[in-house]
Design an enzyme around this catalytic site. Structure first.
Site, PDB file in Angstrom:
ATOM      1  N   LYS A   1      56.166  65.594  22.492  1.00  0.00           N
ATOM      2  CA  LYS A   1      55.568  66.671  23.299  1.00  0.00           C
ATOM      3  C   LYS A   1      54.103  66.875  22.918  1.00  0.00           C
ATOM      4  O   LYS A   1      53.771  66.928  21.734  1.00  0.00           O
ATOM      5  CB  LYS A   1      56.368  67.971  23.132  1.00  0.00           C
ATOM      6  CG  LYS A   1      55.887  69.074  24.060  1.00  0.00           C
ATOM      7  CD  LYS A   1      56.925  70.155  24.257  1.00  0.00           C
ATOM      8  CE  LYS A   1      56.399  71.299  25.125  1.00  0.00           C
ATOM      9  NZ  LYS A   1      56.091  70.864  26.495  1.00  0.00           N
TER      10      LYS A   1
ATOM     11  N   HIS B   1      60.688  71.242  19.945  1.00  0.00           N
ATOM     12  CA  HIS B   1      60.797  70.126  20.894  1.00  0.00           C
ATOM     13  C   HIS B   1      60.646  68.792  20.163  1.00  0.00           C
ATOM     14  O   HIS B   1      60.155  68.737  19.035  1.00  0.00           O
ATOM     15  CB  HIS B   1      59.693  70.210  21.958  1.00  0.00           C
ATOM     16  CG  HIS B   1      59.962  71.237  23.014  1.00  0.00           C
ATOM     17  ND1 HIS B   1      59.612  72.559  22.861  1.00  0.00           N
ATOM     18  CD2 HIS B   1      60.569  71.149  24.231  1.00  0.00           C
ATOM     19  CE1 HIS B   1      59.972  73.232  23.941  1.00  0.00           C
ATOM     20  NE2 HIS B   1      60.563  72.399  24.788  1.00  0.00           N
TER      21      HIS B   1
HETATM   22  N1  LIG Z   1      59.250  72.857  33.640  1.00  0.00           N
HETATM   23  C1  LIG Z   1      60.281  72.221  33.059  1.00  0.00           C
HETATM   24  O1  LIG Z   1      61.467  72.566  33.257  1.00  0.00           O
HETATM   25  C2  LIG Z   1      59.992  71.051  32.190  1.00  0.00           C
HETATM   26  C3  LIG Z   1      58.695  70.675  32.013  1.00  0.00           C
HETATM   27  N2  LIG Z   1      58.388  69.544  31.308  1.00  0.00           N
HETATM   28  C4  LIG Z   1      56.979  69.159  31.291  1.00  0.00           C
HETATM   29  O2  LIG Z   1      56.825  68.007  32.121  1.00  0.00           O
HETATM   30  C5  LIG Z   1      55.728  67.240  31.663  1.00  0.00           C
HETATM   31  C6  LIG Z   1      56.171  65.787  31.472  1.00  0.00           C
HETATM   32  O3  LIG Z   1      57.128  65.720  30.443  1.00  0.00           O
HETATM   33  P1  LIG Z   1      57.826  64.330  30.057  1.00  0.00           P
HETATM   34  O4  LIG Z   1      58.538  63.773  31.230  1.00  0.00           O
HETATM   35  O5  LIG Z   1      58.575  64.589  28.809  1.00  0.00           O
HETATM   36  O6  LIG Z   1      56.533  63.448  29.741  1.00  0.00           O
HETATM   37  P2  LIG Z   1      56.339  61.873  29.904  1.00  0.00           P
HETATM   38  O7  LIG Z   1      55.073  61.541  29.174  1.00  0.00           O
HETATM   39  O8  LIG Z   1      57.596  61.161  29.534  1.00  0.00           O
HETATM   40  O9  LIG Z   1      56.127  61.674  31.483  1.00  0.00           O
HETATM   41  C7  LIG Z   1      54.921  61.895  32.170  1.00  0.00           C
HETATM   42  C8  LIG Z   1      54.734  60.708  33.077  1.00  0.00           C
HETATM   43  O10 LIG Z   1      53.621  60.932  33.951  1.00  0.00           O
HETATM   44  C9  LIG Z   1      52.913  59.695  34.022  1.00  0.00           C
HETATM   45  N3  LIG Z   1      51.571  59.845  34.538  1.00  0.00           N
HETATM   46  C10 LIG Z   1      50.417  60.073  33.854  1.00  0.00           C
HETATM   47  N4  LIG Z   1      49.374  60.072  34.701  1.00  0.00           N
HETATM   48  C11 LIG Z   1      49.861  59.826  35.939  1.00  0.00           C
HETATM   49  C12 LIG Z   1      49.273  59.668  37.216  1.00  0.00           C
HETATM   50  N5  LIG Z   1      47.948  59.784  37.413  1.00  0.00           N
HETATM   51  N6  LIG Z   1      50.066  59.395  38.272  1.00  0.00           N
HETATM   52  C13 LIG Z   1      51.401  59.265  38.108  1.00  0.00           C
HETATM   53  N7  LIG Z   1      52.019  59.398  36.920  1.00  0.00           N
HETATM   54  C14 LIG Z   1      51.257  59.669  35.845  1.00  0.00           C
HETATM   55  C15 LIG Z   1      52.976  59.180  32.599  1.00  0.00           C
HETATM   56  O11 LIG Z   1      52.613  57.815  32.519  1.00  0.00           O
HETATM   57  P3  LIG Z   1      52.045  57.230  31.110  1.00  0.00           P
HETATM   58  O12 LIG Z   1      53.042  57.576  30.063  1.00  0.00           O
HETATM   59  O13 LIG Z   1      51.956  55.770  31.385  1.00  0.00           O
HETATM   60  O14 LIG Z   1      50.722  57.899  30.906  1.00  0.00           O
HETATM   61  C16 LIG Z   1      54.432  59.424  32.273  1.00  0.00           C
HETATM   62  O15 LIG Z   1      55.260  58.378  32.741  1.00  0.00           O
HETATM   63  C17 LIG Z   1      55.233  67.925  30.393  1.00  0.00           C
HETATM   64  O16 LIG Z   1      54.156  68.783  30.725  1.00  0.00           O
HETATM   65  C18 LIG Z   1      56.432  68.761  29.956  1.00  0.00           C
HETATM   66  O17 LIG Z   1      56.102  69.859  29.170  1.00  0.00           O
HETATM   67  C19 LIG Z   1      59.356  68.768  30.733  1.00  0.00           C
HETATM   68  C20 LIG Z   1      60.663  69.127  30.858  1.00  0.00           C
HETATM   69  C21 LIG Z   1      61.090  70.296  31.592  1.00  0.00           C
HETATM   70  O1  LIG Z   2      58.075  68.787  27.134  1.00  0.00           O
HETATM   71  C1  LIG Z   2      59.298  69.045  27.217  1.00  0.00           C
HETATM   72  O2  LIG Z   2      60.159  68.225  26.889  1.00  0.00           O
HETATM   73  C2  LIG Z   2      59.696  70.347  27.771  1.00  0.00           C
HETATM   74  N1  LIG Z   2      58.769  71.086  28.260  1.00  0.00           N
HETATM   75  C3  LIG Z   2      58.927  72.356  28.879  1.00  0.00           C
HETATM   76  C4  LIG Z   2      58.170  73.400  28.071  1.00  0.00           C
HETATM   77  O3  LIG Z   2      57.005  73.156  27.701  1.00  0.00           O
HETATM   78  O4  LIG Z   2      58.710  74.476  27.833  1.00  0.00           O
HETATM   79  C5  LIG Z   2      60.360  72.696  29.171  1.00  0.00           C
HETATM   80  C6  LIG Z   2      61.368  72.158  28.213  1.00  0.00           C
HETATM   81  O5  LIG Z   2      61.459  72.998  27.110  1.00  0.00           O
HETATM   82  C7  LIG Z   2      61.120  70.711  27.819  1.00  0.00           C
END
Ligand SMILES: NC(=O)C1=CN([C@@H]2O[C@H](COP(=O)(O)OP(=O)(O)OC[C@H]3O[C@@H](n4cnc5c(N)ncnc54)[C@H](OP(=O)(O)O)[C@@H]3O)[C@@H](O)[C@H]2O)C=CC1
Ligand SMILES: O=C(O)C1=N[C@H](C(=O)O)C[C@H](O)C1
Length: 272
Positions: free
Chosen positions: A162, A158
């Site tokens: 991450k 990734h």
């Molecule tokens: N299941 C799936 O298919 C996938 C899962 N994921 C997972 O999703 C999660 C997020 O990934 P990603 O988008 O890349 O991460 P990011 O860090 O880009 O996004 C997370 C967001 O949540 C915000 N946040 C933190 N605390 C709060 C709060 N209390 N209230 C509201 N918002 C808040 C962060 O703000 P700030 O940065 O200002 O702290 C940030 O903008 C990870 O756990 C990732 O592994 C990702 C892709 C696919």
């Molecule tokens: O953090 C990410 O970006 C992603 N997180 C998920 C994971 O932990 O598997 C899904 C995807 O691979 C992207």
């Protein structure tokens, strides 16, 4: 039926923006709210503009209660402790909660399970069709191959931002392999190797983690035997695959009985 109104939490994040884009493209879903953490630069911004869509009139707020008041469901890709708080809030408001967040401790998993006694929650380490279909194939392959002769390793790569490892998807594949073998993943996984490790324990399921650049998400399950190896690979080329899956999950969960559901349930893919 009226459109399902969805609130996106973590709206300014990588997935938050992909979710806002997906909602605008999918029939039957409307953006009702966008939430960011207290103190975020995104507070007060127009959510559509922030996501490259043009103004949509939904302003990013740090008050989830305001955003949830007009919503039917919540899309949540944030962080484990944050998702646990939103699970409680969504359950007390009777909202569908789609959780894509990864990296939960077992007590946090338990808190989500408890919240699912009051509302429908769909939670998956990967919301894409491709990964969930591949997990079924992994389970079948693991069932067919003798654990004494075939070693299973899950590799993932990734982007550099991450924060959790191994990835939620890697665990999803590890769990599928363990189920195929009829073993408990927590008792058979090797999550890290370093130094004089000794030979590989027979029947173990290994994990290897790479981080770098802007890689969206790559996973391979390697099944290695004497003189041959099988690789089952998924490559995510775009975050829209996760976002579309999450919106689809919310639409599917609307009106469902309280419970903790997976993407296999949503997609109707049998993991038998
Ligand atoms: N299941 C799936 O298919 C996938 C899962 N994921 C997972 O999703 C999660 C997020 O990934 P990603 O988008 O890349 O991460 P990011 O860090 O880009 O996004 C997370 C967001 O949540 C915000 N946040 C933190 N605390 C709060 C709060 N209390 N209230 C509201 N918002 C808040 C962060 O703000 P700030 O940065 O200002 O702290 C940030 O903008 C990870 O756990 C990732 O592994 C990702 C892709 C696919
Ligand atoms: O953090 C990410 O970006 C992603 N997180 C998920 C994971 O932990 O598997 C899904 C995807 O691979 C992207």
């Amino acid at each position: 039926m009226a459109d399902m109104k969805l609130a996106v939490v973590g709206a300014a994040g990588r997935m938050g923006q992909a979710l806002i884009q997906a909602i605008s493209a999918i029939e039957g879903a409307t953006l009702a709210g966008a939430v960011e953490r207290d103190g975020s630069d995104a507070i007060g911004r127009d959510a559509g503009e922030m996501s490259g869509l043009g103004r949509n009139g939904v302003l990013v707020t740090d008050d989830p209660k305001v955003a949830f008041a007009s919503a039917d469901g919540v899309l949540d890709f944030t962080a484990p402790a944050v998702s646990v708080r939103f699970a409680e809030l969504a359950a007390s408001s009777g909202l569908v909660h789609v959780i894509g967040t990864t990296g939960f401790e077992s007590a946090q998993e338990e808190a989500v399970r408890t919240a699912s006694g009051r509302t429908a929650i769909v939670k998956s380490g990967n919301m894409s069709l491709g990964v969930n279909l591949l997990s079924v194939l992994v389970k079948q392959a693991a069932r067919a191959l003798d654990a004494a002769d075939w070693d299973i390793e899950v590799l993932e790569m990734h982007h550099r931002h991450k924060v959790d490892a191994p990835s939620g998807t890697a665990y999803l594949f590890g769990e599928a392999a363990a189920q195929g073998r009829g073993v408990d993943l927590s008792e058979s996984s090797v999550r890290v190797r370093d130094g004089q490790t000794g030979p590989r324990p027979v029947g173990s399921i290994g994990f290897a983690t790479l981080r770098g650049g802007s890689v969206v998400g790559e996973h391979s399950v390697v099944m290695a035997g004497e003189g041959e190896a099988i690789e089952l690979t998924h490559r995510a080329l775009d975050r829209s695959i996760f976002a579309r899956g999450a919106v689809k999950a919310a639409l599917w969960a609307r009106g469902r009985q309280p419970g903790l559901y997976s993407m296999l349930d949503v997609l109707g893919i049998s993991d038998q």
